[in-house]
Scaffold this motif. Structure first.
Motif, PDB file in Angstrom:
ATOM      1  N   MET A   1       0.852  -1.198   0.000  1.00  0.00           N
ATOM      2  CA  MET A   1       0.000   0.000   0.000  1.00  0.00           C
ATOM      3  C   MET A   1       0.885   1.245   0.000  1.00  0.00           C
ATOM      4  O   MET A   1       1.769   1.400   0.844  1.00  0.00           O
ATOM      5  N   ASP A   2       0.671   2.140  -0.975  1.00  0.00           N
ATOM      6  CA  ASP A   2       1.421   3.369  -1.037  1.00  0.00           C
ATOM      7  C   ASP A   2       0.526   4.543  -0.667  1.00  0.00           C
ATOM      8  O   ASP A   2      -0.638   4.377  -0.300  1.00  0.00           O
ATOM      9  N   ILE A   3       1.070   5.745  -0.784  1.00  0.00           N
ATOM     10  CA  ILE A   3       0.329   6.931  -0.357  1.00  0.00           C
ATOM     11  C   ILE A   3      -0.818   7.255  -1.296  1.00  0.00           C
ATOM     12  O   ILE A   3      -1.726   8.012  -0.943  1.00  0.00           O
ATOM     13  N   SER A   4      -0.807   6.706  -2.503  1.00  0.00           N
ATOM     14  CA  SER A   4      -1.893   6.949  -3.454  1.00  0.00           C
ATOM     15  C   SER A   4      -2.987   5.894  -3.388  1.00  0.00           C
ATOM     16  O   SER A   4      -3.870   5.892  -4.241  1.00  0.00           O
ATOM     17  N   GLY A   5      -2.942   4.990  -2.411  1.00  0.00           N
ATOM     18  CA  GLY A   5      -4.002   4.012  -2.252  1.00  0.00           C
ATOM     19  C   GLY A   5      -5.316   4.664  -1.852  1.00  0.00           C
ATOM     20  O   GLY A   5      -5.376   5.848  -1.489  1.00  0.00           O
ATOM     21  N   THR A   6      -6.364   3.875  -1.903  1.00  0.00           N
ATOM     22  CA  THR A   6      -7.694   4.433  -1.659  1.00  0.00           C
ATOM     23  C   THR A   6      -7.834   4.945  -0.228  1.00  0.00           C
ATOM     24  O   THR A   6      -8.303   6.074   0.007  1.00  0.00           O
ATOM     25  N   ARG A   7      -7.422   4.135   0.745  1.00  0.00           N
ATOM     26  CA  ARG A   7      -7.582   4.555   2.142  1.00  0.00           C
ATOM     27  C   ARG A   7      -6.674   5.721   2.520  1.00  0.00           C
ATOM     28  O   ARG A   7      -7.149   6.706   3.111  1.00  0.00           O
ATOM     29  N   PRO A   8      -5.351   5.665   2.218  1.00  0.00           N
ATOM     30  CA  PRO A   8      -4.545   6.857   2.525  1.00  0.00           C
ATOM     31  C   PRO A   8      -4.985   8.094   1.755  1.00  0.00           C
ATOM     32  O   PRO A   8      -4.942   9.213   2.286  1.00  0.00           O
ATOM     33  N   ARG A   9      -5.442   7.898   0.535  1.00  0.00           N
ATOM     34  CA  ARG A   9      -5.898   9.050  -0.263  1.00  0.00           C
ATOM     35  C   ARG A   9      -7.146   9.685   0.354  1.00  0.00           C
ATOM     36  O   ARG A   9      -7.256  10.906   0.444  1.00  0.00           O
ATOM     37  N   THR A  10      -8.075   8.841   0.797  1.00  0.00           N
ATOM     38  CA  THR A  10      -9.283   9.357   1.436  1.00  0.00           C
ATOM     39  C   THR A  10      -8.962  10.059   2.757  1.00  0.00           C
ATOM     40  O   THR A  10      -9.517  11.129   3.061  1.00  0.00           O
ATOM     41  N   ALA A  11      -8.057   9.463   3.542  1.00  0.00           N
ATOM     42  CA  ALA A  11      -7.685  10.076   4.819  1.00  0.00           C
ATOM     43  C   ALA A  11      -6.990  11.414   4.608  1.00  0.00           C
ATOM     44  O   ALA A  11      -7.254  12.388   5.336  1.00  0.00           O
ATOM     45  N   ARG A  12      -6.115  11.500   3.625  1.00  0.00           N
ATOM     46  CA  ARG A  12      -5.425  12.758   3.351  1.00  0.00           C
ATOM     47  C   ARG A  12      -6.400  13.826   2.879  1.00  0.00           C
ATOM     48  O   ARG A  12      -6.322  14.992   3.295  1.00  0.00           O
ATOM     49  N   ALA A  13      -7.320  13.442   1.992  1.00  0.00           N
ATOM     50  CA  ALA A  13      -8.312  14.413   1.508  1.00  0.00           C
ATOM     51  C   ALA A  13      -9.235  14.867   2.631  1.00  0.00           C
ATOM     52  O   ALA A  13      -9.601  16.054   2.712  1.00  0.00           O
ATOM     53  N   ALA A  14      -9.616  13.946   3.519  1.00  0.00           N
ATOM     54  CA  ALA A  14     -10.482  14.318   4.641  1.00  0.00           C
ATOM     55  C   ALA A  14      -9.769  15.257   5.609  1.00  0.00           C
ATOM     56  O   ALA A  14     -10.367  16.228   6.105  1.00  0.00           O
ATOM     57  N   LEU A  15      -8.490  14.997   5.886  1.00  0.00           N
ATOM     58  CA  LEU A  15      -7.734  15.883   6.776  1.00  0.00           C
ATOM     59  C   LEU A  15      -7.559  17.254   6.146  1.00  0.00           C
ATOM     60  O   LEU A  15      -7.696  18.285   6.827  1.00  0.00           O
ATOM     61  N   PHE A  16      -7.274  17.289   4.856  1.00  0.00           N
ATOM     62  CA  PHE A  16      -7.145  18.575   4.167  1.00  0.00           C
ATOM     63  C   PHE A  16      -8.463  19.349   4.212  1.00  0.00           C
ATOM     64  O   PHE A  16      -8.482  20.565   4.476  1.00  0.00           O
ATOM     65  N   THR A  17      -9.573  18.657   3.976  1.00  0.00           N
ATOM     66  CA  THR A  17     -10.882  19.309   4.009  1.00  0.00           C
ATOM     67  C   THR A  17     -11.208  19.833   5.395  1.00  0.00           C
ATOM     68  O   THR A  17     -11.696  20.972   5.548  1.00  0.00           O
ATOM     69  N   ALA A  18     -10.955  19.031   6.411  1.00  0.00           N
ATOM     70  CA  ALA A  18     -11.242  19.465   7.786  1.00  0.00           C
ATOM     71  C   ALA A  18     -10.428  20.700   8.157  1.00  0.00           C
ATOM     72  O   ALA A  18     -10.936  21.628   8.801  1.00  0.00           O
ATOM     73  N   LEU A  19      -9.161  20.722   7.720  1.00  0.00           N
ATOM     74  CA  LEU A  19      -8.319  21.868   8.056  1.00  0.00           C
ATOM     75  C   LEU A  19      -8.792  23.129   7.335  1.00  0.00           C
ATOM     76  O   LEU A  19      -8.898  24.205   7.937  1.00  0.00           O
ATOM     77  N   VAL A  20      -9.102  23.008   6.038  1.00  0.00           N
ATOM     78  CA  VAL A  20      -9.539  24.183   5.276  1.00  0.00           C
ATOM     79  C   VAL A  20     -10.873  24.703   5.811  1.00  0.00           C
ATOM     80  O   VAL A  20     -11.046  25.916   6.041  1.00  0.00           O
ATOM     81  N   TYR A  53      -9.376  15.122  -3.098  1.00  0.00           N
ATOM     82  CA  TYR A  53      -9.267  13.712  -3.468  1.00  0.00           C
ATOM     83  C   TYR A  53      -8.786  13.560  -4.910  1.00  0.00           C
ATOM     84  O   TYR A  53      -8.033  12.630  -5.225  1.00  0.00           O
ATOM     85  N   ALA A  54      -9.219  14.456  -5.786  1.00  0.00           N
ATOM     86  CA  ALA A  54      -8.788  14.367  -7.181  1.00  0.00           C
ATOM     87  C   ALA A  54      -7.299  14.660  -7.347  1.00  0.00           C
ATOM     88  O   ALA A  54      -6.647  14.098  -8.235  1.00  0.00           O
ATOM     89  N   LEU A  55      -6.748  15.492  -6.485  1.00  0.00           N
ATOM     90  CA  LEU A  55      -5.342  15.882  -6.602  1.00  0.00           C
ATOM     91  C   LEU A  55      -4.423  15.121  -5.652  1.00  0.00           C
ATOM     92  O   LEU A  55      -3.240  15.446  -5.559  1.00  0.00           O
ATOM     93  N   ALA A  56      -4.940  14.134  -4.947  1.00  0.00           N
ATOM     94  CA  ALA A  56      -4.132  13.385  -3.968  1.00  0.00           C
ATOM     95  C   ALA A  56      -3.599  12.089  -4.551  1.00  0.00           C
ATOM     96  O   ALA A  56      -3.392  11.118  -3.820  1.00  0.00           O
ATOM     97  N   GLY A  57      -3.354  12.060  -5.858  1.00  0.00           N
ATOM     98  CA  GLY A  57      -2.868  10.833  -6.474  1.00  0.00           C
ATOM     99  C   GLY A  57      -1.437  10.488  -6.140  1.00  0.00           C
ATOM    100  O   GLY A  57      -1.013   9.348  -6.298  1.00  0.00           O
TER     101      GLY A  57
END
Length: 227
Positions: A1-20, A53-57
């Motif tokens: 599993m790398d950083i572009s996987g579904t779960r890490p990608r979703t977690a990163r996008a959710a954290l970015f959204t929560a912060l913004v 999420y679209a840019l977290a590839g």
């Protein structure tokens, strides 16, 4: 599993959204001294999550994160201002007239979000009929813009450190998980590979002349004598 996987990608996008959303909504409530409509908050959160999420590839650097976070924060501030004006009106209270007759108060989502924070800022909830603060001076908007950009840059730096830490953690976990398989694969390849090199056939050994031995020497070495 790398950083572009579904779960890490979703977690990163959710954290970015929560912060913004947290930074933009909290600062907007404190500055405007009004609560935010629930629909505006949900709309901004959904749009920011879709873009993130679209840019977290792949792993992003500080420039990419800051270049996305600061404009989204400013755009969210604009959306919140528009939502407050549509739902609460210029006087800070619920909208009356044609918009309310069309059910716009239902679309605003009740009493709004951030009323306690608005009371901390010095003015009660918009439904209480409190007036908006006076328009600021000519230099205040630039000061607010500088504050928004500074907070956005600090948040981008924090997200970049988290991005690097998450990528390093996933690489270390992958290396630890697959190391036994790599060892087994190396052993299997080593057992299957043919032995290279010249094969010496059994035969007569080459004649080597015998050297004379010290047959008459006697070894008398022992422990040292006491002083």
């Amino acid at each position: 599993m790398d950083i572009s996987g579904t779960r890490p990608r979703t977690a990163r996008a959710a954290l970015f959204t929560a912060l913004v959303v947290t930074l933009s909504s909290a600062s907007h409530v404190l500055l405007s001294r009004e609560a935010l409509p629930v629909t505006a908050l949900a709309l901004v959160g959904g749009l920011v999550f879709a873009v993130a999420y679209a840019l977290a590839g792949r792993e992003r650097g500080f420039g990419a994160i800051a270049g996305l976070l600061v404009p989204l924060e400013l755009a969210a501030d604009t959306v919140f201002t528009t939502g407050q004006q549509l739902c609460y009106g210029a006087a800070g209270g619920p909208v009356a007239g044609p918009l309310r007759s069309l059910g716009f108060d239902v679309l605003c989502g009740g009493h709004g979000v951030g009323a306690p924070l608005a009371r901390v800022a010095g003015v009660g909830h918009p439904a209480s009929g409190a007036a908006l603060p006076l328009p600021p001076g000519p230099g205040v908007p630039w000061l607010l813009l500088a504050a928004h950009v500074s907070v956005g840059l600090l948040a981008a730096a924090w997200l970049r450190r988290g991005e690097a830490a998450l990528a390093a953690l996933l690489r270390a976990a992958a290396a630890f998980a697959f190391s036994p398989l790599l060892v087994a694969l190396a052993v299997a390849r080593g057992s299957r590979s043919p032995v290279r090199g010249a094969v010496r056939l059994p035969g007569a050994r080459p004649f080597v002349a015998a050297r004379p031995l010290f047959t008459h020497s006697v070894g008398r070495r022992g422990p040292p004598l006491p002083v």
